[in-house]
Design an enzyme around this catalytic site. Structure first.
Site, mmCIF file in Angstrom:
data_model
loop_
_atom_site.group_PDB
_atom_site.id
_atom_site.type_symbol
_atom_site.label_atom_id
_atom_site.label_comp_id
_atom_site.label_asym_id
_atom_site.label_seq_id
_atom_site.Cartn_x
_atom_site.Cartn_y
_atom_site.Cartn_z
ATOM 1 N N LYS A 76 0.695 -1.223 -0.018
ATOM 2 C CA LYS A 76 0.196 -0.191 -0.142
ATOM 3 C C LYS A 76 0.836 1.297 -0.138
ATOM 4 O O LYS A 76 2.054 1.312 0.673
ATOM 5 C CB LYS A 76 -0.933 0.023 1.299
ATOM 6 C CG LYS A 76 -2.022 1.161 1.329
ATOM 7 C CD LYS A 76 -2.741 0.950 2.370
ATOM 8 C CE LYS A 76 -3.778 2.025 2.618
ATOM 9 N NZ LYS A 76 -4.899 1.648 3.807
ATOM 10 N N SER A 151 -10.011 2.313 2.806
ATOM 11 C CA SER A 151 -8.915 2.913 2.035
ATOM 12 C C SER A 151 -7.843 2.063 1.285
ATOM 13 O O SER A 151 -7.195 2.426 0.511
ATOM 14 C CB SER A 151 -8.303 3.781 2.957
ATOM 15 O OG SER A 151 -7.352 3.185 3.949
ATOM 16 N N SER A 175 -10.250 -0.458 6.829
ATOM 17 C CA SER A 175 -9.607 -0.135 5.710
ATOM 18 C C SER A 175 -8.915 -1.342 5.135
ATOM 19 O O SER A 175 -8.705 -1.206 4.119
ATOM 20 C CB SER A 175 -8.618 1.014 5.824
ATOM 21 O OG SER A 175 -9.008 2.297 5.839
#
Lengths: 481, 487
Positions: A76, A151, A175
């Site tokens: 990420k 997210s 997330s």
């Protein structure tokens, strides 16, 4: 080869069925061909990946291969990567190239993993749909008109689209778990303090926790074994050795007590989603588990408390982005105030600004007690709910998200509707507990996630519980690609 | 109208830890800009603070020295504001749960009186960096530079109660803090380098009034002398305003030492809202009983205890003992001189007299003194064994200060050895008597009781003839014999 799980890749590499360079090259090609449809990567580091793969192959040949040697993954874009742009999904850090690696990146590198690049995310991890990213929304591989969740939408979509077998992610209020639920992937948010936060761009420090997204619980166990561990650079780290999270996967769950909180099946939950989750619970009964109805009475206060605490911490965490030392700086600032106002005004997106404003307000003199202090009290009550529940049950189960993936743009104008996406996940962050999401069926060909919440440091158990379900069912094997 | 000044001080002391409060970067003063700042100090994304255990130890030691409660649990908070030399956009500091709780110390004033000053609390916090506005870049007019070497350096902020009633008391308190931190070795206490900085809250009220007047905060008054002057001039300003029927504005004021005045620092006095909240990156730090007890037993001798010992062991006056124990270096200097010379009283006199005057005149510290403790002990030894008179000793002292060597070298080189040889002195006495017919006549005719006083003239003449080197006791004895023989 793109369909292989991490466990299969580890086996294949060691049996010389293929090399790390081969699978890395194939996945890089696949990303290049397909990611235009999903937008799951912000940066692809092909050259570096092939170098790492080559080095991994040499180690494999020499018989000196660590656990994940040669396994391709993605990070990420919230994890700092030395020499590779780390944007955190924001214009603010579009030009930011850190001179250091996050602990998670270091740990996976030590374990021999090969990083293909950096995945898309909501700006500064603030969002539940990946629509707040400066680099555009991630599209759900199951239906590219729909969101991937957020997210960590980029990591989830990349795994779902079989661009990579596993990826790192972070979870502040859901997330990891919510995008996993929306993309038919398996994601684990560990106990707060299990994985070092060093080098992970902070959103809400007391809630942020890194974890893996992969195609099944076993692969999550492999990734977590590498990611977790003590780190003196993070004072909130529990300083626990990671151990081997795959060790208990095959343990029987006969007699397991599953708590089913009634508050997780109330108003706001999509009926079809509820039905899939109930099916999963029945499956667990078949596996010998016992369902126990429990109550988590303060559940309805989790979202309001979270939307005070998380923005409050974020408002301070994001003050460092001031245009002075790194990141976006406005052109020709007239003076200091202008430098601050325009750099931050231009560098941050709408949702980030909204949360900075909310957080600043909540901490202001005269409001602190009514908001921040009150939210901290609620947080303690929520934690107590869980502690009491875990006196009676081994794990807690319920839906991960209230409904399957929604259309891109559908909730953009309604922040509160968006915030309610995390209604079942947020409480575990407030309590610091580990939580997982795993596929448990589909609604109109859209995936539904089952959430498993464990007691503190009980990751091995929830991985075992998830793995036993995945041995008995095939939902996690369904592919969008 | 009789006015009373009320003063409270906030003193920042930079702790002499090797590394910063939350990072591993060094803390050396005067390094080239930004060479002692790491990713944490620059507040790079994803970096995290790790508390420095040494800073806690130092702060706890300070608390023990102030007879204060040590916070068993201390919590760091974020104080939020934007400034270019504050990289994170917040300062990590303590508010609700500081490491040092209420305490009390005694200060000693010049008139030998003492007074208690209460400590409100002392907390640990990180320092900010520095903004450099002049001549930072060769090109680039109007550009400012940021030096983050100091950013993250550990400080303790020491907050007193408003217990001081004069500038002299404030200075005495500040000197006491200075003594304590240097005795403990937790700071170099160097005000010129900013290792110790002082803000003063000053208000005035009519004597007898119970309520405190409106205060102003004087910022960054960075020498003992300026603290004294700034408080005096600010109190005068406030009194003038009140006597003219005006009122005091609560504000921050800057002392201008060139003009000896204070002036308002912020045009609009909006109360800053720093939005303090507990820092989620740092867990509360708990100090256990054992830790504190170990610290307590390892504490060095502090100024008050040392002064008491000096009074007892060396029979010094309270004033001398206080003077000599204010600075650790002075106290150590004294003990060396006292032990080597075996004359503590003389050592104290010389140190509070000639040596203090010399250091004052040269504006140097005792560590830089050209007259070492060994020098002074040697000088006193020669004084004691009668090699030189106390008058000559002053001359020798100055010569040592000028770098002419130790006492024996100076005495030898300059030929200052006291003459006690009776033959030589007898000769000088005879000569003076022969040349002073009138004075001898007066002596003979004088009343018995007046004669001792009249001898002074002859002694003076003989000392002059001997260039001060004749032993006065020997002169007196021979002179008396000779003069009495003439009666």
């Amino acid at each position: 080869m793109h369909q292989l799980t991490i466990a299969e890749i580890i086996r294949g590499l060691r049996n010389r069925e293929f090399s790390s360079v081969e699978i890395t090259r194939q996945l890089l090609d696949r990303i290049e061909q397909r990611d235009g449809n999903y937008n799951s990567f912000i940066t692809v580091t092909a050259e570096q990946a092939l170098q790492q793969a080559g080095a991994a192959d040499r180690r494999l040949a020499e018989g000196d291969a660590p656990a994940l040697c040669g396994v391709p993954i993605a990070h990420k874009d919230i994890f700092c990567t030395s020499g590779v742009r780390t944007s955190c999904g924001s214009k603010m850090l579009d030009n930011f190239v850190p001179p250091y690696d996050a602990a998670v990146v270091e740990n996976l590198q030590k374990a021999g993993a090969v990083s293909l690049g950096k995945t898309n995310m909501d700006e500064f991890a603030m969002g539940s749909s990946n629509e707040t990213s400066y680099y555009g929304p991630v599209k759900n591989p199951w239906d590219t008109d729909r969101v991937s969740g957020g997210s960590s939408g980029g990591s989830a979509a990349a795994v779902a689209a079989q661009l990579v077998p596993g990826a790192t992610a972070t979870d502040t209020g859901g997330s990891i778990r919510q995008p996993a639920a929306l993309t038919n992937t398996t994601g684990l948010k560990p106990t707060y303090g299990r994985v070092s936060r060093w080098g992970m761009v902070a959103f809400a420090s007391s809630l942020d926790q890194a974890g893996p997204i992969a195609r099944n619980a076993g692969d999550c166990a492999h990734l977590l074994s590498a990611m977790a561990g003590p780190d003196r650079r993070d004072s909130t780290n529990l300083q626990r050795d990671a151990g081997d999270f795959t060790a208990d996967l095959n343990r029987s769950i006969e007699g397991l007590k599953i708590g089913v909180p009634k508050e997780y099946f109330g108003e706001g939950l999509n009926a079809d989603t509820a039905a899939r989750v109930q099916d999963a619970l029945k499956e667990y009964e078949k596996l010998g588990a016992e369902l126990v109805e429990i109550s988590l009475p303060h559940t309805d206060l989790a979202v309001p408390a979270y939307y005070v605490i998380a923005p409050a911490e974020a408002s301070a965490n994001l003050s460092r982005f001031d245009g002075v030392r790194y990141g976006h700086r406005c052109e020709n600032p007239a003076d200091l105030r202008d430098l601050y106002m325009r750099s931050r005004g231009e560098g941050f997106g709408e949702e980030v600004k909204r949360r900075i404003l909310v957080g600043t307000y909540a901490l202001s003199a005269g409001y602190y007690d009514a908001y921040y202090n009150k939210a901290q009290q609620v947080r303690r009550l929520i934690k107590r709910d869980f502690v009491q529940a875990f006196e009676k049950v081994d794990v807690i189960m319920g839906p991960t998200a209230p409904s399957p993936a929604f259309g891109i743009g559908a909730k953009v104008a309604d922040p509160v509707a968006m915030y309610l996406e995390d209604i079942y996940t947020i409480a575990t962050n407030l309590a610091g507990l580990p939580g997982m999401s795993l596929p448990c069926g589909t609604v109109n060909n859209l995936p539904v996630g089952l959430q498993i919440i464990g007691n503190y440091l009980d990751e091995a158990r929830i991985l075992n519980v998830a793995h036993q379900y995945q041995q008995a069912t095939d939902w996690h094997k369904a592919s969008a690609a | 109208m009789e006015w009373e000044i009320v003063i409270g001080l906030e003193v920042h002391v930079q702790l002499a830890t090797k590394s910063k409060l939350f990072s591993g970067a060094g803390t050396r003063f005067g390094a080239p800009p930004n060479t002692q700042a790491c990713a944490v100090d620059l507040a790079m994304p994803g970096t995290l603070p790790v508390p420095n255990a040494e800073a806690f130890r130092y702060a706890a030691m300070f608390g023990l020295a102030m007879n204060a409660e040590i916070g068993r649990r201390s919590v760091f908070e974020r104080k939020n504001y934007f400034y270019p030399d504050l990289p994170k956009g917040y300062q990590t500091t303590q508010l609700a749960e500081p490491i040092v709780g209420p305490g009390e110390i005694e200060i000693h004033l010049e008139d030998n009186s003492s007074r208690k000053v209460r400590l409100h609390h002392a907390h640990l916090e990180e320092d900010a960096g520095k903004s450099l506005h002049e001549a930072v870049f060769e090109s680039g007019q109007g550009m400012s530079g940021i030096d983050l070497n100091r950013a993250g350096t550990p400080l303790i902020e020491i907050v007193s109660e408003p217990d001081m009633r004069s500038a002299a008391e404030a200075v005495a308190y500040l000197k006491k803090i200075h003594s304590i931190v240097t005795y403990l070795g937790i700071s170099d206490g160097d005000m010129s380098q900013g290792s110790m900085r002082c803000d003063a809250n000053v208000s005035v009220r009519l004597k007898g009034e119970k309520e405190l007047g409106t205060r102003t905060e004087l910022k960054n008054i960075n020498s003992f002398r300026f603290v004294d002057k700034a408080i005096k001039v600010e109190a005068e300003r406030q009194i003038d305003i009140l006597e003219d029927g005006g009122s005091i504005v609560q504000e921050t004021r800057l002392y201008d030492s060139d003009k000896n005045e204070t002036r308002s620092m912020r045009s609009k006095e909006v109360a800053n809202d720093y939005r303090y909240f507990p820092c989620p990156d740092l867990l509360p730090v708990e100090l256990d009983e054992n830790y504190i007890e170990t610290l307590r037993s390892d504490m060095p001798e502090l100024p008050d205890a040392k002064a008491a010992r000096f009074r007892e062991q060396y029979r010094l006056s309270a004033y001398d003992a206080d003077q000599l124990t204010q600075e650790l270096a002075t106290a150590e200097f004294f003990e060396t001189v006292a032990k080597q010379s075996g004359e503590p009283k003389l050592a104290a006199n010389w140190m509070t007299g000639e040596l203090a005057a010399l250091l004052n005149r040269e504006e140097i510290s005792i560590e830089q003194s050209p007259v070492s403790a060994e020098h002074l002990a040697g000088l006193i030894a020669r004084l004691k064994d009668g090699t030189i008179s106390s008058k000559i000793a002053k001359q020798v002292f100055e010569a040592i200060a000028d770098g002419e060597g130790d006492a024996d070298t100076v005495i030898e080189k300059r030929g200052l050895k006291q003459v006690s040889d009776t033959g030589a002195i007898e000769k000088m006495v005879d000569e003076v008597i022969a040349n002073s017919a009138k004075q001898v006549e007066n002596y003979r005719n004088a009343d018995e009781s007046k004669r001792p006083k009249m001898m002074g003239y002859f002694v003076g003449q003989i000392m002059k003839a001997s260039k001060g080197q004749a032993n006065p006791q020997v002169i007196n004895r021979i002179l008396k014999e000779k003069l009495d023989a003439l009666l």
